[in-house]
Design a protein around this motif. Sequence first.
Motif, PDB file in Angstrom:
ATOM      1  N   ARG A 108     -64.890 -62.008 -25.882  1.00  0.00           N
ATOM      2  CA  ARG A 108     -65.345 -62.004 -24.587  1.00  0.00           C
ATOM      3  C   ARG A 108     -66.586 -62.523 -24.410  1.00  0.00           C
ATOM      4  NH1 ARG A 108     -61.170 -58.491 -24.670  1.00  0.00           N
ATOM      5  NH2 ARG A 108     -60.672 -57.623 -22.964  1.00  0.00           N
ATOM      6  N   TRP A 145     -67.742 -46.816 -29.629  1.00  0.00           N
ATOM      7  CA  TRP A 145     -67.237 -47.248 -28.517  1.00  0.00           C
ATOM      8  C   TRP A 145     -68.211 -46.498 -27.525  1.00  0.00           C
ATOM      9  CZ3 TRP A 145     -63.352 -43.917 -25.612  1.00  0.00           C
ATOM     10  CH2 TRP A 145     -63.440 -44.070 -24.192  1.00  0.00           C
ATOM     11  N   LEU A 149     -70.918 -48.457 -24.806  1.00  0.00           N
ATOM     12  CA  LEU A 149     -70.741 -48.177 -23.537  1.00  0.00           C
ATOM     13  C   LEU A 149     -72.143 -47.722 -22.897  1.00  0.00           C
ATOM     14  CD1 LEU A 149     -67.589 -46.502 -22.109  1.00  0.00           C
ATOM     15  CD2 LEU A 149     -68.815 -48.474 -21.496  1.00  0.00           C
TER      16      LEU A 149
ATOM     17  N   GLN B 143     -57.619 -49.072 -26.683  1.00  0.00           N
ATOM     18  CA  GLN B 143     -57.212 -50.062 -25.580  1.00  0.00           C
ATOM     19  C   GLN B 143     -58.085 -49.758 -24.381  1.00  0.00           C
ATOM     20  OE1 GLN B 143     -54.891 -51.821 -27.204  1.00  0.00           O
ATOM     21  NE2 GLN B 143     -55.278 -53.295 -25.616  1.00  0.00           N
ATOM     22  N   TRP B 145     -61.033 -48.644 -24.399  1.00  0.00           N
ATOM     23  CA  TRP B 145     -62.405 -48.894 -24.494  1.00  0.00           C
ATOM     24  C   TRP B 145     -62.567 -50.342 -24.345  1.00  0.00           C
ATOM     25  CZ3 TRP B 145     -63.797 -50.596 -29.744  1.00  0.00           C
ATOM     26  CH2 TRP B 145     -65.051 -51.062 -29.991  1.00  0.00           C
ATOM     27  N   MET B 146     -61.763 -51.080 -24.618  1.00  0.00           N
ATOM     28  CA  MET B 146     -62.183 -52.514 -24.422  1.00  0.00           C
ATOM     29  C   MET B 146     -62.085 -52.803 -22.982  1.00  0.00           C
ATOM     30  SD  MET B 146     -61.293 -54.051 -27.787  1.00  0.00           S
ATOM     31  CE  MET B 146     -60.769 -53.245 -29.237  1.00  0.00           C
ATOM     32  N   LEU B 149     -65.403 -51.411 -21.422  1.00  0.00           N
ATOM     33  CA  LEU B 149     -66.409 -52.149 -21.667  1.00  0.00           C
ATOM     34  C   LEU B 149     -66.431 -53.594 -20.921  1.00  0.00           C
ATOM     35  CD1 LEU B 149     -67.507 -52.830 -25.533  1.00  0.00           C
ATOM     36  CD2 LEU B 149     -68.628 -52.078 -23.476  1.00  0.00           C
TER      37      LEU B 149
END
Lengths: 236, 236
Positions: A108, A145, A149, B143, B145-146, B149
């Motif tokens: 990403r 995570w 975040l 999942q 989390w991605m 973000l």
Amino acid sequence: MTNRSIPRCRDINWLGQADCKLCAMRKSLLFARLPEDALDDLMPVDKMILGAKAILYREGESAHHLYSIRTGLVKLVQLAPNGMPRIVRFLKAGDVAGLEALSNGRFRHTAEAILPTDVCRIPAENLFQINRRHSELYQELLQRWMQTLDRADEVITQLSTGTAQGRVSRFLLHTLSEPDGNTCVALTRDDLGALLSLTVETVSRTVAEFKRQGLLEEKEGLFRFDRAGLAASATL
Amino acid sequence: MTNRSIPRCRDINWLGQADCKLCAMRKSLLFARLPEDALDDLMPVDKMILGAKAILYREGESAHHLYSIRTGLVKLVQLAPNGMPRIVRFLKAGDVAGLEALSNGRFRHTAEAILPTDVCRIPAENLFQINRRHSELYQELLQRWMQTLDRADEVITQLSTGTAQGRVSRFLLHTLSEPDGNTCVALTRDDLGALLSLTVETVSRTVAEFKRQGLLEEKEGLFRFDRAGLAASATL
DNA sequence: CGGAGTCTTGACTCCAATCAACAGCGGTGG
DNA sequence: CCACCGCTGTTGATTGGAGTCAAGACTCCG
């Protein structure tokens, strides 16, 4: 003798395969809680060293590996709508780059080294398999995570809001410095601009002004600053 | 007949305990992949309905529950350094609010309903226990989390950068609308400002200007807009 | 009806973007 | 060795866009 002696190349050098069981840093990395025998399943892990400005991966590339950072500093960059690069996050020793490899196969961000940086390159598939058997790894991933975040939210609320002075102060006070330290890596004006959503000129003026006020000095690749003094500008 | 008939109170009403096994939405929620018998361990789950402006939890409170959103719209808010609230994310049906309850026990944001919102309140401890036995849940969490973000990074690169026109366009085109839809919830100017880091007045002027240009209309609590027309401003 | 909250509009100010020039440093190649 | 070039950082002049302050319109509600 100065920081100029550090490598300045843009290369990525392969240093051979790692044996994770022997890794001195293991306990502070993603695999801290994994039993030793699970580490075999990570292999093959490649040790690599990046010069400053080396690009670890690019936004949009398909993601087959992730990277555990042993030393150094990496910026994650996305293109803003006007085409200018925007820094969304920094990764330091102990962080992991490219975790998106675990899910959807495309990076990403573009990850670029700011300092010379050591990384271990881990095949995403292997980590994925370990996940099936060891929920310790999941716990560690979740932990990260939350951290990640938080940092993203901090960029939103602390570094993209307020005056130029305020943003630069808050960057110095929180982003790359130790909680009570008074130094941090001296980024280029360019990188500061890309992080704080300001132009190079504005950053340069602001930094120069802080220096004139005696709140900040720059030496050997470090910013050294006056916490108390900067705190006043930090609410602007 | 209009949207004015929807509830406008700020209350939180308790609707009794839920039986997750009977939940019609289960397959689209956090627990999609869990075996049915694991759902027992979630209990007791409370069903609650929030009026617009009801506060689900506040930043800094200790976090013992998390909330699965069945319908509605919630904003996550943090205070900017100048004391003004900043919206960092929206949560819609299927999203989970307060996942930080799984780790560190303090909420990082204030969660406030924008529309009337149904939620299920789940004890964090129960979810934590299920995690130990069912790695399916971890997969689902990762999942999300991605996804989360990605949304945070989008706020950084798309919504905190560029001119007022650009930010408002990009909000309309991407943030709350369907990928090819041409409507989205009509937020207050206040909320738009808190999201885009603009003042109420600037948002009002920008929205008004789009309306004059025929790119946008506002009716019954919805923005209806011209995708192609807005796309031109979206790179500003 | 009156009041609170939201939205709009105008006038003015100010901060940061822009455009431009230049200094310093290091590296490179003739 | 030195001249040149590219990159980074600095500074100045000017412009433009968003913030600020203020007033008033509109809507909903008690």
